[in-house]
Scaffold this motif. Structure first.
Motif, mmCIF file in Angstrom:
data_model
loop_
_atom_site.group_PDB
_atom_site.id
_atom_site.type_symbol
_atom_site.label_atom_id
_atom_site.label_comp_id
_atom_site.label_asym_id
_atom_site.label_seq_id
_atom_site.Cartn_x
_atom_site.Cartn_y
_atom_site.Cartn_z
ATOM 1 N N SER A 121 0.847 -1.186 0.000
ATOM 2 C CA SER A 121 0.000 0.000 0.000
ATOM 3 C C SER A 121 0.886 1.240 0.000
ATOM 4 O O SER A 121 1.770 1.376 0.848
ATOM 5 N N HIS A 122 0.629 2.173 -0.955
ATOM 6 C CA HIS A 122 1.496 3.330 -1.139
ATOM 7 C C HIS A 122 0.871 4.641 -0.654
ATOM 8 O O HIS A 122 1.368 5.721 -0.985
ATOM 9 N N ALA A 123 -0.187 4.557 0.105
ATOM 10 C CA ALA A 123 -0.826 5.755 0.670
ATOM 11 C C ALA A 123 -1.906 5.286 1.642
ATOM 12 O O ALA A 123 -2.093 4.072 1.849
ATOM 13 N N MET A 124 -2.644 6.233 2.228
ATOM 14 C CA MET A 124 -3.724 5.871 3.137
ATOM 15 C C MET A 124 -4.928 6.785 2.901
ATOM 16 O O MET A 124 -4.792 8.006 2.838
ATOM 17 N N VAL A 125 -6.092 6.168 2.745
ATOM 18 C CA VAL A 125 -7.332 6.917 2.605
ATOM 19 C C VAL A 125 -7.787 7.353 3.996
ATOM 20 O O VAL A 125 -7.875 6.533 4.913
ATOM 21 N N LEU A 126 -8.074 8.642 4.175
ATOM 22 C CA LEU A 126 -8.477 9.147 5.484
ATOM 23 C C LEU A 126 -9.976 8.978 5.699
ATOM 24 O O LEU A 126 -10.787 9.251 4.808
ATOM 25 N N ALA A 127 -10.323 8.521 6.901
ATOM 26 C CA ALA A 127 -11.729 8.286 7.231
ATOM 27 C C ALA A 127 -11.966 8.648 8.693
ATOM 28 O O ALA A 127 -11.048 8.622 9.523
ATOM 29 N N ALA A 128 -13.209 8.991 8.997
ATOM 30 C CA ALA A 128 -13.599 9.326 10.368
ATOM 31 C C ALA A 128 -14.383 8.169 10.971
ATOM 32 O O ALA A 128 -15.137 7.492 10.266
ATOM 33 N N SER A 129 -14.227 7.972 12.271
ATOM 34 C CA SER A 129 -14.983 6.923 12.957
ATOM 35 C C SER A 129 -15.644 7.493 14.202
ATOM 36 O O SER A 129 -15.154 8.468 14.782
ATOM 37 N N ASN A 130 -16.759 6.879 14.607
ATOM 38 C CA ASN A 130 -17.423 7.334 15.827
ATOM 39 C C ASN A 130 -16.699 6.790 17.057
ATOM 40 O O ASN A 130 -15.679 6.101 16.938
ATOM 41 N N GLU A 131 -17.255 7.070 18.241
ATOM 42 C CA GLU A 131 -16.534 6.780 19.483
ATOM 43 C C GLU A 131 -16.227 5.306 19.674
ATOM 44 O O GLU A 131 -15.138 4.942 20.113
ATOM 45 N N ASP A 132 -17.181 4.421 19.348
ATOM 46 C CA ASP A 132 -16.925 2.991 19.553
ATOM 47 C C ASP A 132 -16.434 2.295 18.281
ATOM 48 O O ASP A 132 -16.374 1.069 18.219
ATOM 49 N N HIS A 133 -16.111 3.097 17.258
ATOM 50 C CA HIS A 133 -15.568 2.592 15.992
ATOM 51 C C HIS A 133 -16.505 1.615 15.283
ATOM 52 O O HIS A 133 -16.067 0.749 14.524
#
Length: 267
Positions: free
Chosen positions: A177-189
């Motif tokens: 993997s040559h990068a990372m996609v950014l994502a948001a998660s809630n408190e309990d994932h």
């Protein structure tokens, strides 16, 4: 020619043929006035300034201006706070130097607007996607993301995302993997959503943070734990805007957002 002269080239009146015989209405010996360009030459920097100023729709420009103003205000407050804290620490330590905020500036992160050209399931891992993402380079990057449980495959196709491009490449179940996609998660994932740039944002554009300048590192130093330190302050705010501390992820087309997760962690 004299401004008093009435010169008409009306097609309906059959006058356009006159244009082929200028000697009929410009007499011999006529003195030509000083010629001047009809249009001003635009320098490259002027063209770029207009491109930035008028990018996107009017509503997007208004939204971006408001976001920039708010981000600038927050950045100034943060700067004032840091200066105050730095002064206090200097007095307590007798003037000894400590690590500056610049050492861990969010500007070190190379976050770009990316476009997922293709996404498919990892052949050897049920929880992983393998994506081909255009980040404005000659060829798309191969990126492996653990999003299978949270985002349907069809929603991963042909969509714009925020991509961290200067992490050290890492092999994930046999695929690098040559990068990372950014994502948001809630408190309990239990819920995860992609951080999305505005639809009109240019592919490959660098995401910026008002008040933080500088060039990103070519590759984040694992020993200094730059990513770990900075990612602790990446989150979505109450208005669903992706932020570093209180400063929005910003593109020329506006700020980056998530769909529904407020006050979530971004990784």
């Amino acid at each position: 020619m004299s401004p008093d002269e009435d010169l008409s080239f009306c097609d309906d009146k059959g006058e356009t043929a006159k244009a082929k015989r200028p000697w009929d209405f410009v007499s011999a010996g006529h003195k030509i006035g000083k010629p001047v360009p009809l249009f001003k030459e635009l320098k490259d920097e002027e063209v770029e300034a207009f491109r930035i100023k008028f990018a996107g729709s009017q509503a997007e420009r208004i939204s971006k201006a408001q976001a920039d103003a708010e981000a600038k205000k927050v950045a100034e407050k943060l700067k004032a706070t840091k200066l105050s804290e730095g002064s206090s620490k200097k007095k307590q330590s007798g003037g000894s130097k400590s690590k500056t905020a610049e050492d861990v500036s969010v500007a070190k992160l190379d976050i770009r607007v990316g476009l997922i050209r293709k996404a498919e399931k990892h052949p050897d891992a049920d929880s992983l996607y393998v994506e081909e993402i255009d980040v404005g380079e000659e060829a798309p990057r191969t990126v492996v993301s653990g999003l299978v449980k949270f985002i349907p495959l069809e929603e991963m196709q042909n969509r714009k995302v925020c991509v961290l491009c200067n992490l050290k490449p890492v092999a994930m179940r046999g695929i690098k993997s040559h990068a990372m996609v950014l994502a948001a998660s809630n408190e309990d994932h239990s819920k995860v959503e992609l951080v999305e740039p505005p639809e009109s944002a240019a592919v490959g554009e660098k995401v910026t943070f008002a008040g933080f300048s500088g060039e990103p590192e070519a590759s984040l130093n694992a020993k200094s734990k730059t990513w770990e330190k900075l990612s602790a302050d990446l989150h979505s705010n109450g208005e669903l805007v992706a932020c570093y501390k209180d400063v929005p992820f910003t593109t020329l087309a506006g700020v980056c957002k998530v769909k529904t997760i407020a006050n979530g962690d971004i990784r």
